[in-house]
Design an enzyme around this catalytic site. Structure first.
Site, mmCIF file in Angstrom:
data_model
loop_
_atom_site.group_PDB
_atom_site.id
_atom_site.type_symbol
_atom_site.label_atom_id
_atom_site.label_comp_id
_atom_site.label_asym_id
_atom_site.label_seq_id
_atom_site.Cartn_x
_atom_site.Cartn_y
_atom_site.Cartn_z
ATOM 1 N N ARG A 84 0.869 -1.187 0.000
ATOM 2 C CA ARG A 84 0.000 0.000 0.000
ATOM 3 C C ARG A 84 0.900 1.228 0.000
ATOM 4 O O ARG A 84 1.104 1.877 1.013
ATOM 5 C CB ARG A 84 -0.897 -0.036 1.249
ATOM 6 C CG ARG A 84 -2.081 0.887 1.179
ATOM 7 C CD ARG A 84 -3.075 0.588 2.298
ATOM 8 N NE ARG A 84 -4.182 1.537 2.255
ATOM 9 C CZ ARG A 84 -4.176 2.707 2.887
ATOM 10 N NH1 ARG A 84 -3.157 3.049 3.649
ATOM 11 N NH2 ARG A 84 -5.209 3.519 2.773
ATOM 12 N N ASP A 122 6.489 -3.674 14.349
ATOM 13 C CA ASP A 122 5.319 -4.384 13.809
ATOM 14 C C ASP A 122 4.953 -3.908 12.397
ATOM 15 O O ASP A 122 4.568 -4.721 11.549
ATOM 16 C CB ASP A 122 4.116 -4.272 14.760
ATOM 17 C CG ASP A 122 3.625 -2.842 14.915
ATOM 18 O OD1 ASP A 122 4.435 -1.982 15.284
ATOM 19 O OD2 ASP A 122 2.439 -2.583 14.659
#
Ligand code: F6P
Length: 367
Positions: A84, A122
């Protein structure tokens, strides 16, 4: 694929920088070169460099004398998720996202890379997880001052940030006591209170406010007044950037539209100081430690942890163990699938032993 087939690895560092990244780069590269005879390539600015094909060889000299250096010699980006990726803006100025994973994978293959060592938190592990289906083999190394990665009890960079924050609050203590003040010190950590909890405990902060335990401003104020009534000269409040009042919202400092994790928290300390000053009639000041917590040379413990992580990452590759993240569990190095940590955050359990110990010595959590 046979592990012996590894000849060439790429190394990238994603997300916010922190002390110890270069120590990991050094350990991975030296283990790869000296133990296995592999070639190493550095990918500039995290996944952005993979998307833009900015990949260069790393030689032994490039990774020497970097053990103690803060930041990352490879550069980093916390905006470049290949799945993305912001490629421009529309008429309203909103980002247009595209899936550029095939382009990134093509650059990986073009350079003959057999695997990537991905050093990040993360968000970076989510990027890595997205590349796995395209045949990009990854091993992850957990990095963040927030210490909020799932399945590992510690990330490198955290210990150094704890030392930096502790030293800062130690210094604030003297002004607080000299001026009979409330001093509110804000620490980073996103949605997790680990850094504030550790620093607060290490520096003897009188109140510790973390996102996991919403605070009541009235109770906090009474706590400050009670301390004054007891003859205490000051009150130190360590507050996490992600802390929030009961029933209230977190303080958002900035929203970065083209970032995979667009919210930047911060700015709670001055607001809290003003509120406490008004309700307690004691003078209050605020300090925001911010990115200072991410800077500087890694602590001795972080240099060792980073070296162990980097060595273990190379060992996993040598053993043909791909798409795993190096972690520490119960004091031992082990690994878990990267997909198990992507998009997740490890928060402070409200009944954690540390919280109970802090409460036992009179620390307020404002609840
Ligand atoms: O994840 C590390 C961290 O420093 C957080 O504690 C903080 O919320 C965030 O990064 C700040 O990000 P940036 O460097 O984009 O301002």
């Amino acid at each position: 694929m046979d592990a012996k087939a590894i000849r060439r690895i790429g190394i990238l560092t994603g997300g916010g920088d922190c002390p110890g990244i270069n120590a990991v780069i050094r350990a991975v590269s030296k283990t790869a070169m000296y133990d296995h005879g592999w070639e190493c390539f550095g990918i500039e600015d995290g996944f952005l460099g993979l998307i833009e094909n900015r990949i260069h060889p790393l030689h032994s000299a490039d990774v020497s004398n970097i053990l103690t250096r803060g930041g990352t010699i490879l550069g980093t980006s916390n905006k470049a998720n290949p799945a993305r990726f912001a490629v421009g803006t529309n008429k309203l100025g909103e980002p247009i996202f595209e899936d550029v994973r095939e382009k990134a994978a093509a650059h990986y293959h073009e350079h003959g890379l057999d695997a990537l060592v991905v050093i990040g938190g993360d968000g970076t592990m989510s990027c890595a997880a997205g590349m796995i289906p395209l045949g990009v083999r990854c091993v992850g190394v957990p990095k963040t001052i927030d210490n909020d990665l799932m399945h590992t009890h510690i990330t490198f960079g955290f210990t150094t940030a704890v030392e930096t924050g502790t030293e800062a609050i130690d210094r604030v203590h003297t002004t607080a006591a000299s001026h009979h003040r409330i001093m509110v010190v804000e620490l980073m950590g996103r949605n997790a209170g680990w850094l504030t909890l550790f620093v607060g405990m290490a520096s003897g902060a009188d109140a510790i406010l973390i996102p996991e335990i919403p605070y009541d401003i009235g109770r906090l104020c009474e706590f400050c007044k009670a301390r004054k009534a007891e003859g205490k000269r000051s009150t130190i409040v360590a507050v996490a950037e992600g802390a929030r009042p009961i029933g209230g919202d977190q303080f958002v400092q900035q929203t970065i539209a083209d970032s995979p994790d667009p919210v930047r928290l911060g700015g709670i300390a001055p607001v809290l100081a003003r509120q406490l000053e008004m309700c307690s009639h004691m003078e209050a000041r605020s300090v925001i430690l911010g990115h200072v917590l991410r800077g500087g040379s890694p602590s001795g413990m972080d240099r060792i942890l980073a070296t162990r992580f980097g060595h273990k990452a190379a060992d996993l590759l040598a053993a043909g163990r791909f798409n795993e993240l190096v972690v520490v569990q119960h004091g031992a190095l082990t690994s878990v699938p990267i997909t198990d940590v992507a998009e997740k955050q490890r928060l402070v359990p409200v009944e954690d032993d540390l919280v109970r110990a802090a409460r036992a010595v009179g620390t307020s959590f404002g609840d």
